[in-house]
Design a protein around this motif. Structure first.
Motif, PDB file in Angstrom:
ATOM      1  N   GLN A 141       0.810  -1.216   0.000  1.00  0.00           N
ATOM      2  CA  GLN A 141       0.000   0.000   0.000  1.00  0.00           C
ATOM      3  C   GLN A 141       0.845   1.269   0.000  1.00  0.00           C
ATOM      4  N   GLY A 142       2.156   1.135   0.016  1.00  0.00           N
ATOM      5  CA  GLY A 142       3.022   2.302  -0.085  1.00  0.00           C
ATOM      6  C   GLY A 142       3.286   3.030   1.221  1.00  0.00           C
ATOM      7  N   VAL A 194      -1.056   5.546  -1.273  1.00  0.00           N
ATOM      8  CA  VAL A 194      -0.679   6.957  -1.358  1.00  0.00           C
ATOM      9  C   VAL A 194       0.191   7.276  -2.581  1.00  0.00           C
ATOM     10  N   PRO A 195       1.198   6.475  -2.917  1.00  0.00           N
ATOM     11  CA  PRO A 195       1.983   6.799  -4.110  1.00  0.00           C
ATOM     12  C   PRO A 195       1.142   6.840  -5.392  1.00  0.00           C
ATOM     13  N   VAL A 196       0.139   5.984  -5.485  1.00  0.00           N
ATOM     14  CA  VAL A 196      -0.730   5.990  -6.670  1.00  0.00           C
ATOM     15  C   VAL A 196      -1.588   7.250  -6.687  1.00  0.00           C
ATOM     16  N   VAL A 197      -2.155   7.604  -5.548  1.00  0.00           N
ATOM     17  CA  VAL A 197      -2.978   8.808  -5.461  1.00  0.00           C
ATOM     18  C   VAL A 197      -2.136  10.047  -5.776  1.00  0.00           C
ATOM     19  N   LYS A 198      -0.914  10.075  -5.262  1.00  0.00           N
ATOM     20  CA  LYS A 198      -0.019  11.202  -5.540  1.00  0.00           C
ATOM     21  C   LYS A 198       0.254  11.330  -7.036  1.00  0.00           C
ATOM     22  N   ILE A 234      -1.584  10.223  -9.554  1.00  0.00           N
ATOM     23  CA  ILE A 234      -2.810  10.661 -10.227  1.00  0.00           C
ATOM     24  C   ILE A 234      -2.999  12.162 -10.059  1.00  0.00           C
ATOM     25  N   ALA A 235      -2.770  12.674  -8.845  1.00  0.00           N
ATOM     26  CA  ALA A 235      -2.908  14.103  -8.598  1.00  0.00           C
ATOM     27  C   ALA A 235      -1.910  14.903  -9.431  1.00  0.00           C
ATOM     28  N   GLU A 236      -0.696  14.384  -9.549  1.00  0.00           N
ATOM     29  CA  GLU A 236       0.303  15.073 -10.385  1.00  0.00           C
ATOM     30  C   GLU A 236      -0.137  15.118 -11.845  1.00  0.00           C
ATOM     31  N   GLN A 237      -0.709  14.025 -12.320  1.00  0.00           N
ATOM     32  CA  GLN A 237      -1.175  13.973 -13.712  1.00  0.00           C
ATOM     33  C   GLN A 237      -2.335  14.938 -13.925  1.00  0.00           C
ATOM     34  N   ILE A 238      -3.240  15.025 -12.968  1.00  0.00           N
ATOM     35  CA  ILE A 238      -4.351  15.974 -13.072  1.00  0.00           C
ATOM     36  C   ILE A 238      -3.802  17.402 -13.060  1.00  0.00           C
ATOM     37  N   GLY A 239      -2.821  17.645 -12.197  1.00  0.00           N
ATOM     38  CA  GLY A 239      -2.203  18.976 -12.130  1.00  0.00           C
ATOM     39  C   GLY A 239      -1.560  19.349 -13.446  1.00  0.00           C
ATOM     40  N   ASP A 240      -0.926  18.388 -14.115  1.00  0.00           N
ATOM     41  CA  ASP A 240      -0.302  18.667 -15.414  1.00  0.00           C
ATOM     42  C   ASP A 240      -1.349  19.014 -16.447  1.00  0.00           C
ATOM     43  N   LEU A 241      -2.523  18.414 -16.385  1.00  0.00           N
ATOM     44  CA  LEU A 241      -3.601  18.702 -17.336  1.00  0.00           C
ATOM     45  C   LEU A 241      -4.164  20.100 -17.138  1.00  0.00           C
ATOM     46  N   VAL A 242      -4.256  20.519 -15.875  1.00  0.00           N
ATOM     47  CA  VAL A 242      -4.846  21.821 -15.538  1.00  0.00           C
ATOM     48  C   VAL A 242      -3.913  22.958 -15.939  1.00  0.00           C
ATOM     49  N   LEU A 243      -2.620  22.747 -15.788  1.00  0.00           N
ATOM     50  CA  LEU A 243      -1.663  23.796 -16.094  1.00  0.00           C
ATOM     51  C   LEU A 243      -1.594  23.945 -17.551  1.00  0.00           C
TER      52      LEU A 243
END
Length: 71
Positions: free
Chosen positions: A29-30, A56-60, A62-71
């Motif tokens: 589970q990281g 947590v590493p998977v959620v992190k 995913i959040a980074e990928q979403i952040g890249d899309l928004v920027l």
């Protein structure tokens, strides 16, 4: 995961069939290597809590990928 054998993953190793350990579950589970449950948490409850956690590493990631899309 629950406390019944049918809910805890099993592995076959050099010593035979066994259920995975709490540390192995935490690793999957990281969780950090130094994570420990308080002494008041039973083994059964630890399995349940790990089973209800998110990786947590998977959620992190995913959040980074979403952040890249928004920027």
């Amino acid at each position: 995961m629950g406390t019944s054998l049918n809910q805890i993953p099993l592995v076959i190793d050099d010593f035979g069939l066994r259920k995975i350990t709490i540390q192995e579950c935490l690793d999957f589970q990281g969780f950090p290597k130094n994570f420990q449950f308080p002494n008041t948490v039973t083994l059964e409850d630890a399995y349940k809590q790990i089973g209800n956690s998110v990786c947590v590493p998977v959620v992190k990631r995913i959040a980074e990928q979403i952040g890249d899309l928004v920027l």
